[in-house]
Design a protein around this motif. Structure first.
Motif, PDB file in Angstrom:
ATOM      1  N   UNK A 154      -3.039  -1.096  -3.667  1.00  0.00           N
ATOM      2  CA  UNK A 154      -4.061  -2.028  -3.181  1.00  0.00           C
ATOM      3  C   UNK A 154      -5.471  -1.476  -3.328  1.00  0.00           C
ATOM      4  N   UNK A 155      -5.623  -0.313  -3.979  1.00  0.00           N
ATOM      5  CA  UNK A 155      -6.931   0.271  -4.234  1.00  0.00           C
ATOM      6  C   UNK A 155      -7.409   1.255  -3.192  1.00  0.00           C
ATOM      7  N   UNK A 156      -6.690   1.418  -2.118  1.00  0.00           N
ATOM      8  CA  UNK A 156      -7.092   2.350  -1.066  1.00  0.00           C
ATOM      9  C   UNK A 156      -6.926   3.793  -1.542  1.00  0.00           C
TER      10      UNK A 156
ATOM     11  N   UNK B 237       0.796  -1.227   0.000  1.00  0.00           N
ATOM     12  CA  UNK B 237       0.000   0.000   0.000  1.00  0.00           C
ATOM     13  C   UNK B 237       0.827   1.275   0.000  1.00  0.00           C
ATOM     14  N   UNK B 238       2.144   1.138   0.128  1.00  0.00           N
ATOM     15  CA  UNK B 238       2.990   2.335   0.069  1.00  0.00           C
ATOM     16  C   UNK B 238       3.266   2.771  -1.369  1.00  0.00           C
ATOM     17  N   UNK B 239       2.934   1.908  -2.334  1.00  0.00           N
ATOM     18  CA  UNK B 239       3.078   2.261  -3.746  1.00  0.00           C
ATOM     19  C   UNK B 239       1.831   3.039  -4.157  1.00  0.00           C
ATOM     20  N   UNK B 240       2.019   4.260  -4.637  1.00  0.00           N
ATOM     21  CA  UNK B 240       0.898   5.205  -4.798  1.00  0.00           C
ATOM     22  C   UNK B 240       0.966   5.900  -6.148  1.00  0.00           C
ATOM     23  N   UNK B 241      -0.203   6.149  -6.707  1.00  0.00           N
ATOM     24  CA  UNK B 241      -0.336   7.008  -7.888  1.00  0.00           C
ATOM     25  C   UNK B 241      -1.177   8.218  -7.510  1.00  0.00           C
ATOM     26  N   UNK B 242      -0.800   9.375  -8.013  1.00  0.00           N
ATOM     27  CA  UNK B 242      -1.603  10.591  -7.855  1.00  0.00           C
ATOM     28  C   UNK B 242      -2.482  10.719  -9.086  1.00  0.00           C
TER      29      UNK B 242
ATOM     30  N   UNK C  14     -12.362   6.282 -17.300  1.00  0.00           N
ATOM     31  CA  UNK C  14     -13.502   5.809 -16.525  1.00  0.00           C
ATOM     32  C   UNK C  14     -13.943   4.426 -16.958  1.00  0.00           C
ATOM     33  N   UNK C  15     -13.921   4.188 -18.272  1.00  0.00           N
ATOM     34  CA  UNK C  15     -14.272   2.864 -18.789  1.00  0.00           C
ATOM     35  C   UNK C  15     -13.297   1.810 -18.279  1.00  0.00           C
TER      36      UNK C  15
ATOM     37  N   UNK D 293     -15.485   8.393  -7.956  1.00  0.00           N
ATOM     38  CA  UNK D 293     -14.062   8.045  -7.950  1.00  0.00           C
ATOM     39  C   UNK D 293     -13.615   7.415  -9.267  1.00  0.00           C
ATOM     40  N   UNK D 294     -14.546   7.143 -10.178  1.00  0.00           N
ATOM     41  CA  UNK D 294     -14.234   6.333 -11.352  1.00  0.00           C
ATOM     42  C   UNK D 294     -13.111   6.920 -12.212  1.00  0.00           C
ATOM     43  N   UNK D 295     -13.138   8.216 -12.463  1.00  0.00           N
ATOM     44  CA  UNK D 295     -12.132   8.832 -13.334  1.00  0.00           C
ATOM     45  C   UNK D 295     -10.773   8.854 -12.658  1.00  0.00           C
ATOM     46  N   UNK D 296     -10.762   9.088 -11.363  1.00  0.00           N
ATOM     47  CA  UNK D 296      -9.503   9.107 -10.625  1.00  0.00           C
ATOM     48  C   UNK D 296      -8.900   7.708 -10.532  1.00  0.00           C
ATOM     49  N   UNK D 297      -9.737   6.709 -10.325  1.00  0.00           N
ATOM     50  CA  UNK D 297      -9.249   5.328 -10.301  1.00  0.00           C
ATOM     51  C   UNK D 297      -8.656   4.961 -11.664  1.00  0.00           C
ATOM     52  N   UNK D 298      -9.335   5.374 -12.745  1.00  0.00           N
ATOM     53  CA  UNK D 298      -8.810   5.100 -14.080  1.00  0.00           C
ATOM     54  C   UNK D 298      -7.503   5.814 -14.344  1.00  0.00           C
TER      55      UNK D 298
END
Length: 383
Positions: free
Chosen positions: A102-104, A80-85, A195-196, A364-369
């Motif tokens: 990990x999706x958090x 979980x320390x691996x992160x994307x902005x 988003x897709x 959150x969909x666009x940010x997750x994508x």
């Protein structure tokens, strides 16, 4: 980054990627489950997990299966320390988040804007917030890059924003601007395409291989198509602009714009006006629309949207059509009714097995994508 050291290690790199993808996209797995899921043998899995662990990409924890006979297999999970902005600039706000492998969602902010964002100001704000987060929630994070979901066509080859019309951007080198401001790799994509991807991997379209996604935002309507599990990019990466199609309108009284395109007729701005709102997020819009006595504008937009979705179903024969943003607000008022209206205009063969769904990842969909685009580029080798 997943690496294997020297030339000739392509198979090992692919296997490392396979294990990391599995725990990232499918969730934590025991070594035994990874053996079954990947088809690799137990000793190979142990070796690959060890390398990924040394590289700071996965962690192992004890199994929680207590009381069973035999030695429990450790659980392998993304570190979980691996992160994307991730960022999504719009006409009324800049949404930002930091999302772990990990999706958090470690931190999320919505920064309302009184004036239209420029590409330069967007990069500046991202850098400012990232600097603040490094002293707070991201103090221990390993930040792999920045992903930006933009409401407009983005050139696939280099991430150049060809046009974000509602923001007034033309040929904006946003990727380079963000990299210069943050000293991190930046990955720019069309908001609907990202988003897709998010809904396909983690949301309403999970398990489907043929997907149509329409995203409704403050800038209008974008779209994306996934065929056989592969995003349909088109020659330049611009496929899926459903919002620019001319809508089929049966009743002339339903038309609001002379020769308008779909996003002129099915419009968040029209819904905000009907709800007497100056702005706000989709949750606020949904609450306001639920309380108004006159739903004629909602019904008008749903009629036009149903025809647009039927056209998409007839042309592309998807297994699922996913609606995000304010389109999800429109659909959720009566999903079964919208589904029936779509099917009434879809040929029977294409209607078989068709499922209409609202985006499960919500706002959150666009940010997750956008975060997924970062992880894909930084952690997984090309297949």
């Amino acid at each position: 980054m997943v690496t294997a050291g020297t030339r000739g290690d392509g198979m090992r790199r692919a296997n490392l990627s396979l294990v990391l993808r599995t725990v990232h996209r499918e969730g934590p797995r025991s070594r035994a489950a990874l053996t079954e899921a990947t088809g690799l043998n137990r000793s190979t899995i142990a070796d690959l997990v060890g390398e990924l662990q040394r590289g700071g990409l996965v962690i192992e924890r004890a199994s929680d299966t207590q009381g069973r006979v035999g030695r429990p297999s450790p659980i392998v999970a993304p570190d979980p320390r691996v992160v994307a902005v991730a960022a999504n600039p719009e006409v009324d706000a800049l949404d930002l988040a930091a999302i772990a492998l990990d999706g958090t969602i470690l931190v999320r902010e919505r920064l309302d804007q009184r004036a239209l964002l420029t590409p330069e100001r967007t990069a500046e704000i991202i850098a400012e917030r990232l600097a603040a987060w490094r002293h707070g929630p991201l103090a221990d994070a390993r930040i792999t890059g920045v992903g930006i979901a933009v409401p407009g066509p983005v050139r696939a080859s280099d991430g150049l924003v060809r046009e974000a019309p509602h923001l007034g951007w033309i040929d904006a080198p946003l990727s380079q601007l963000v990299t210069d401001a943050t000293a991190l790799p930046a990955h720019v994509g069309n908001d609907a395409a990202l988003g897709a991807l998010a809904e396909y991997l983690f949301g309403a379209a999970r398990g489907a291989h043929d997907v149509v996604y329409l995203n409704g935002g403050a800038s209008g309507i974008g779209g994306a198509v996934i065929v056989g599990g592969t995003p349909l990019g088109g020659a330049g990466g611009y496929a899926g602009e459903f919002g620019q199609n001319r809508p089929g309108i049966v009743d002339i009284a339903d038309r609001r714009a002379a020769d308008g395109v779909l996003e002129d007729e099915v419009s968040r701005a029209h819904l905000l006006a009907a709800a007497a709102l100056d702005g706000g997020d989709d949750a606020a819009l949904a609450r306001a629309l639920a309380s108004i006595p006159d739903v004629s504008e909602v019904d008008r937009q749903r009629r036009i949207l149903a025809t647009a979705l039927a056209n998409a179903a007839n042309v592309l024969n998807p297994a699922v059509i996913v609606l995000g943003g304010f389109l999800a607000v429109l659909a959720a008022r009566d999903l079964a009714g919208l589904d029936a209206a779509v099917r009434a205009q879809t040929i029977p063969a294409c209607a078989e097995g068709l499922r209409l769904a609202v985006a499960e990842l919500g706002e959150d969909r666009l940010l997750v994508g956008a975060a997924e685009a970062v992880f894909e580029a930084a952690l997984f080798p090309a297949r």
